[in-house]
Design a protein around this motif. Structure first.
Motif, PDB file in Angstrom:
ATOM      1  N   ARG A 148      59.891  21.641   3.935  1.00  0.00           N
ATOM      2  CA  ARG A 148      59.443  20.236   4.041  1.00  0.00           C
ATOM      3  C   ARG A 148      57.898  20.065   4.099  1.00  0.00           C
ATOM      4  N   SER A 170      59.834  28.313   9.699  1.00  0.00           N
ATOM      5  CA  SER A 170      60.211  28.321  11.264  1.00  0.00           C
ATOM      6  C   SER A 170      61.786  28.931  11.478  1.00  0.00           C
ATOM      7  N   ARG A 171      61.794  29.154  12.569  1.00  0.00           N
ATOM      8  CA  ARG A 171      63.396  30.017  12.661  1.00  0.00           C
ATOM      9  C   ARG A 171      64.306  29.191  12.242  1.00  0.00           C
ATOM     10  N   ALA A 172      64.337  27.892  12.588  1.00  0.00           N
ATOM     11  CA  ALA A 172      65.449  26.853  12.178  1.00  0.00           C
ATOM     12  C   ALA A 172      65.318  27.099  10.458  1.00  0.00           C
ATOM     13  N   GLN A 173      64.201  27.051   9.793  1.00  0.00           N
ATOM     14  CA  GLN A 173      64.359  26.894   8.250  1.00  0.00           C
ATOM     15  C   GLN A 173      64.910  28.378   7.776  1.00  0.00           C
ATOM     16  N   VAL A 174      64.302  29.397   8.563  1.00  0.00           N
ATOM     17  CA  VAL A 174      64.847  30.832   8.400  1.00  0.00           C
ATOM     18  C   VAL A 174      66.348  30.851   8.255  1.00  0.00           C
ATOM     19  N   GLY A 175      66.874  30.220   9.384  1.00  0.00           N
ATOM     20  CA  GLY A 175      68.289  30.399   9.555  1.00  0.00           C
ATOM     21  C   GLY A 175      68.972  29.598   8.365  1.00  0.00           C
ATOM     22  N   GLU A 212      54.742  38.767  13.593  1.00  0.00           N
ATOM     23  CA  GLU A 212      55.490  37.473  13.915  1.00  0.00           C
ATOM     24  C   GLU A 212      56.195  37.011  12.793  1.00  0.00           C
ATOM     25  N   ARG A 228      60.334  36.257  12.919  1.00  0.00           N
ATOM     26  CA  ARG A 228      60.992  35.169  12.380  1.00  0.00           C
ATOM     27  C   ARG A 228      62.164  35.252  11.529  1.00  0.00           C
TER      28      ARG A 228
END
Lengths: 408, 384
Positions: A54, A94-99, A173, A177
Motif C-alpha cells: 500500500r 511489515s510483518r502483516a504484509q509479509v504474512g 531486521e 520480518r
C-alpha cells in the motif's frame, strides 16, 4: 501447482535491476526450464510490491491495483517447478504484509504448502549509504548529504528518510520480518562482491541461487542505475531545489532522471565518487560487523562471502558533495545544458514535422468543407436551429439517423 | 484468569495479555498493564495498531470485526513501520526502537485508521449506480457551478424538492463567496474526490503557478459557460439567498453546512490508500458517497475540528487574485446577484484566533477517524 517460490525481497542497489531485466527478457527460456517469472511489463513485480505494501509512488500506484493478488494467482497456478518474484522494495514490508504475501503464495506455517525460499542480496553500508542518498537526489530530493547522514544516524529514526533507509538496509531486521516463518536453510543471503572483484561474479551468485546455471540466457544489455560523481550529484540537487516546485513528476522522470542523470552525467566517470565522511566510518563499520555476526549466528545460507559486507571506507577519498568544487559543477552543468539543447532541438524538429502533418490535415478538411453539398447542409442546419420547430425537426432527424446507423 | 507478574522475560506474554485485554474492550494503557496472555498469532500487532484500538475502546465499543481489522492492518503509506512495544521482549540491536504506545503521535494512528477505513469502503462492495432524476421539461432549468461545496449544498436541497439541475434552457448560476473560503472549500472537495496535497503544500503550489483552484475561479467558470450557452444565461451569485428564485423555486434554502478541515484531511489519507485498492473513478465515488456521509455525521462533534483558514503568507496573493476576479467579472458584464466586493477576503483577527485552523489538527483528525470507525449507522462495514 508451483512447488517452490524464490522470493527476492531486496536490498536496493545490489544489482536487482539487472537481475530483473534478465529475468524479464528471458521469460520464455525460463518457462521452458520450469521457472515462472510472471511479468507482462518490466516493472510488474514493482507494481505488485506497491499493491502489497500500500505504498503510494508518485501516481504509479494507480496502475498497481490488484497487482499482488494477480501475481500470486499466477504463481500458485504455475504448472512448473519454480516461480521467481523479485523486487527490492519488498524489503520494507511489515510483518502483516509479509504474512499476507506468504499466505497468498501458498506457504503454510506448519509445513506442507509451497516451499518458499527467501533471497536477500546485500551490500556493505560503506557503499549503500552514499548510494541511497544519491537515489534520493535522483527522486527529486534537495536534501544535503550532511542532513541525510544526520537523519539516518538519529537513533529515534522518526524521519521518513531514516525509517525508509533502515527498513530496506538493516539486513538482520529485514530477515527477521521476512524469514521468521522459514527454516534458515531456506533463507539465502547473496553478497555483492567487494569492488575490484570479477565483473560477472554477482551474476554467478544470482544464477546459483535462482537455479539459472547452464541456461542459455541473453545477458548482453545491462539496465543498471548508473552512479553519479560528486559534482554531478550536487548539480542534480541544485536543479531539484530550483525546479522541483514547477516541474511535474511526469516531466521530471524523463528529463532530469533519465536524460540528465542516467544518460548524460553518469558518463562523467572521472569525477570524484561519493564516499563516507571520515567521522562516520567507525559507526558504519560497527553496524557492518553487527550485521555479519547476526547472519553468521542465525545459520542462513550465504551465497558469496560475508566479508563482502565489510566495506572499504578508504577506496575513494571523501569529497564533500555539499561543498563541491564549483569548476567541476560548472563542467557538469555545461554537459547538462548541451544535452537539454540537443533534446530541445530534437523536439523542435518533431514539432515541425507534426505541424506540417497538421497543416496537411487542415487543408484536406478545408477542401472537403468547400464542397457545395457540405455548404448546403451547413446552411440548412443553421436555418433550422434558429426556430423551435426547426430544432425539433433536427432532433427527429438526428434520432432517425442514429437509429439507422445503429441498424446498419 | 490473569496472573500478575513483573519479570522482564515475560514481556511478550504481557504484550499478548494486553492484546487480549484490548480485544475485550479494555482501555488500560500499556505502561500500566501487567497481566499475561497466550500468543494469538505469528507476530504481535504493532504499537500503532494496539494504541488505536485502545483509543477506539476509550470512545465506544468497536465492532469485533473493526477491532480485528485494526490489529491486522499496517500503517498506510510512507512513515514509521510497525513499532514494537517497549518492554515486550528483549531489546534487539536491530530495528526501530520500541515505543510506549501512549506516546505515539496522532498522525501515526491516523495512518492505521485510514488503512482500515479504506478497506471498509471497498469491502462493502461496489456502489449502486443511481439514475439521476430528470428535470421537468416545462420548467426553466438551472445549473449550479462555482464553489463546489456551496453549489453541492444548495443543489442537494433543490433536488430534494424535486428540482434537479438541467432542463430547458438552464440558467447557469455561478455561486461563490470570498475567495479564501472558496479555496478552502475547493481543497476539501478535492480531498473527497480526486485527491489533493496537504493544505499548506497545495496553497504553496497554487501560488507558485499563479493558479486558482477549479471551482473557486468564478470568472473562469462564467467564461466557460458563456461560450456554451451565451452570456445572457450566465449569472454570478454571491448572495445564496437569491439562488432559489433564480432556480425557479420560491422557498428559501438553508445555508449549507461545511465540513471542517480535519474532514478533508481524513479523506485525503483514506483516498491515498484507496488509490491502491480501486481504480480512480471508483475511489472518488467511495469517498464522496460512502465516506463523506459517515464523516458528516461526526465532524461537528469533534473537539478542535475547525474551518480552514489561509495562512498569513498566502493572503496577499489571494487578495490580489480576488481583486482581479472582481474586476474581470465586472468588466465582462455578467449579471451579478450580491455584492462583488464580497469576493475579496477580509482578514479579521478571527483568522488568527484559535477558532480558525490554519492547518488541520492531527489530534482532531484522529478523533474524527475514531468516531467514523465507531459509526453505528455505517452500512458499509466489511461483512455487513
Amino acid at each position: 501447482m508451483t512447488r517452490r517460490v524464490l522470493l527476492h525481497v531486496g536490498t536496493p542497489k545490489t544489482g536487482t535491476s539487472y537481475l530483473q531485466d534478465v529475468l524479464f527478457r528471458n521469460k520464455r527460456t525460463l518457462a521452458e526450464n520450469g521457472i515462472l517469472y510472471a511479468a507482462d511489463r518490466h516493472d510488474a513485480h514493482f507494481l505488485a510490491a506497491l499493491d502489497l505494501m500500500r505504498l503510494p509512488w508518485g501516481g504509479l500506484e494507480r496502475e498497481a491495483v490488484g497487482a499482488w493478488d494477480r501475481l500470486a494467482e499466477q504463481v500458485r497456478g504455475w504448472h512448473g517447478e519454480t516461480a521467481v518474484i523479485s523486487h527490492e522494495i519488498l524489503a520494507a514490508a511489515s510483518r502483516a504484509q509479509v504474512g499476507r504475501a506468504l499466505a497468498s503464495l501458498g506457504h503454510e506455517r506448519q509445513g506442507g504448502g509451497v516451499e518458499v525460499h527467501l533471497v536477500l542480496s546485500v551490500r556493505d553500508l560503506v557503499r549503500q549509504i552514499p548510494a541511497e542518498w544519491q537515489e534520493n537526489i535522483k527522486h527529486r530530493s534537495g536534501m544535503s548529504y550532511r542532513r541525510f547522514l544526520a537523519r539516518i544516524t538519529d537513533p529515534t529514526r522518526n524521519s521518513r528518510i531514516a525509517s525508509w533507509f533502515w527498513s530496506v538496509q538493516e539486513i538482520p531486521e529485514i530477515l527477521d520480518r521476512w524469514g521468521a516463518d522459514l527454516p534458515p536453510e531456506r533463507v539465502h543471503v547473496v553478497t555483492v562482491p567487494s569492488p575490484g572483484g570479477a565483473p560477472d561474479l554477482l551474476w554467478k551468485r544470482f544464477s546459483q541461487v535462482f537455479g539459472l546455471e547452464g541456461m542459455d540466457l541473453h545477458l548482453e544489455e545491462e539496465r543498471v542505475n548508473p552512479s553519479l560523481g560528486v559534482p554531478e550529484t550536487a548539480l542534480i540537487r541544485r536543479i531539484n531545489r530550483s525546479a522541483n516546485r514547477v516541474l511535474p513528476p511526469a516531466d521530471y522522470r524523463p528529463l532530469v532522471r533519465e536524460l540528465l542523470a542516467h544518460q548524460t552525467l553518469s558518463r562523467r566517470v572521472l569525477s570524484p565518487r561519493l564516499a563516507l565522511p571520515p567521522e562516520q566510518v567507525p559507526w558504519v563499520q560497527e553496524r557492518e560487523a553487527a550485521f555479519v555476526a547476526a547472519i553468521e549466528r542465525r545459520g542462513y545460507d550465504v551465497v558469496g562471502d560475508l566479508h563482502d559486507l565489510r566495506g572499504n571506507a578508504g577506496l575513494h577519498p571523501f569529497v564533500d558533495p555539499d561543498k563541491p568544487r564549483e569548476r567541476d559543477v560548472a563542467g557538469a552543468a555545461v554537459d547538462a545544458i548541451k544535452a537539454l539543447l540537443l533534446e530541445t532541438a530534437r523536439m523542435r524538429a518533431e514539432e515541425e514535422r507534426l505541424r506540417a502533418e497538421l497543416d496537411e490535415t487542415r487543408d484536406a478538411l478545408s477542401r472537403s468543407y468547400l464542397r457545395p453539398s457540405y455548404r448546403l447542409r451547413e446552411k440548412a442546419v443553421k436555418g433550422l436551429t434558429r426556430g423551435r420547430v426547426g430544432r425539433g425537426l433536427l432532433s427527429v432527424y438526428r434520432l432517425a439517423r442514429g437509429r439507422s446507423s445503429r441498424s446498419a | 484468569m490473569i496472573e500478575t507478574v513483573d519479570e522482564p522475560e515475560v514481556g511478550e506474554r504481557r504484550a499478548w495479555g494486553w492484546v487480549a485485554h484490548l480485544t475485550d474492550g479494555g482501555t488500560t494503557p500499556w505502561r500500566d498493564w501487567s497481566g499475561l496472555g497466550a500468543s494469538q498469532g505469528r507476530y504481535l500487532p504493532g504499537a500503532q495498531q494496539l494504541e488505536l484500538l485502545r483509543r477506539l475502546n476509550l470512545s465506544g465499543r468497536p465492532d469485533p470485526e473493526v477491532a480485528a481489522a485494526v490489529l491486522a492492518s499496517s500503517p498506510a503509506g510512507r512513515g514509521r513501520p510497525d513499532l514494537e512495544l517497549v518492554g515486550a521482549g528483549p531489546e534487539s540491536e536491530f530495528g526501530p526502537a520500541p515505543v510506549d504506545p501512549a506516546a505515539l503521535s496522532a498522525g501515526e494512528l491516523v495512518r492505521v485508521a485510514a488503512s482500515v477505513l479504506a478497506d471498509q469502503l471497498v469491502d462493502a462492495g461496489p456502489l449502486p449506480v443511481a439514475e439521476p432524476p430528470r428535470p421537468s421539461w416545462w420548467r426553466r432549468g438551472y445549473r449550479l457551478v462555482g464553489d463546489p461545496e456551496l453549489a453541492d449544498g444548495l443543489r442537494e436541497q433543490l433536488v430534494a424538492r424535486g428540482r434537479p439541475p438541467g432542463g430547458r434552457e438552464p440558467r447557469i448560476l455561478v455561486v461563490g463567496t470570498d475567495l479564501a473560503t472558496m479555496t478552502a472549500h475547493a481543497w476539501g472537495h478535492r480531498a473527497f474526490g480526486e485527491g489533493v496535497n496537504a493544505w499548506g503544500e497545495w496553497l504553496r503550489l497554487l501560488r507558485e503557478r499563479s493558479e486558482l483552484p477549479y471551482g473557486a475561479d468564478l470568472l473562469a467558470a462564467a467564461r466557460v459557460w458563456e461560450r456554451r450557452v451565451g452570456k445572457t444565461r450566465v449569472a454570478v451569485v454571491l448572495d445564496p439567498a437569491a439562488v432559489p428564485r433564480l432556480a425557479g423555486d420560491r422557498r428559501r434554502l438553508a445555508a449549507p453546512t461545511y465540513l471542517p478541515g480535519e474532514a478533508g484531511e481524513l479523506a485525503r489519507k483514506v483516498g491515498s490508500v484507496l488509490a491502491l485498492l480501486v481504480l480512480p473513478e471508483e475511489g472518488e465515488r467511495l469517498l464522496r458517497l460512502r465516506l463523506r456521509p459517515r464523516v458528516r455525521r461526526h465532524a461537528h462533534r469533534v473537539h478542535g475540528a475547525l474551518p480552514l483558514a489561509v495562512p498569513a503568507q498566502h493572503r496577499d496573493w489571494l487578495e490580489g487574485a480576488a481583486e482581479r476576479m472582481r474586476r474581470g467579472i465586472k468588466r465582462a458584464g455578467y449579471a451579478v446577484h450580491g455584492n462583488l466586493d464580497d469576493l475579496v477576503p477580509r482578514w479579521t483577527s478571527l483568522e488568527d484566533s484559535p477558532e480558525i485552523s490554519q492547518a488541520p489538527s492531527p489530534e482532531a483528525t484522529l478523533d474524527l477517524a475514531v468516531r467514523v470507525l465507531l459509526d453505528d449507522e455505517a452500512d458499509d462495514r466489511s461483512g455487513r
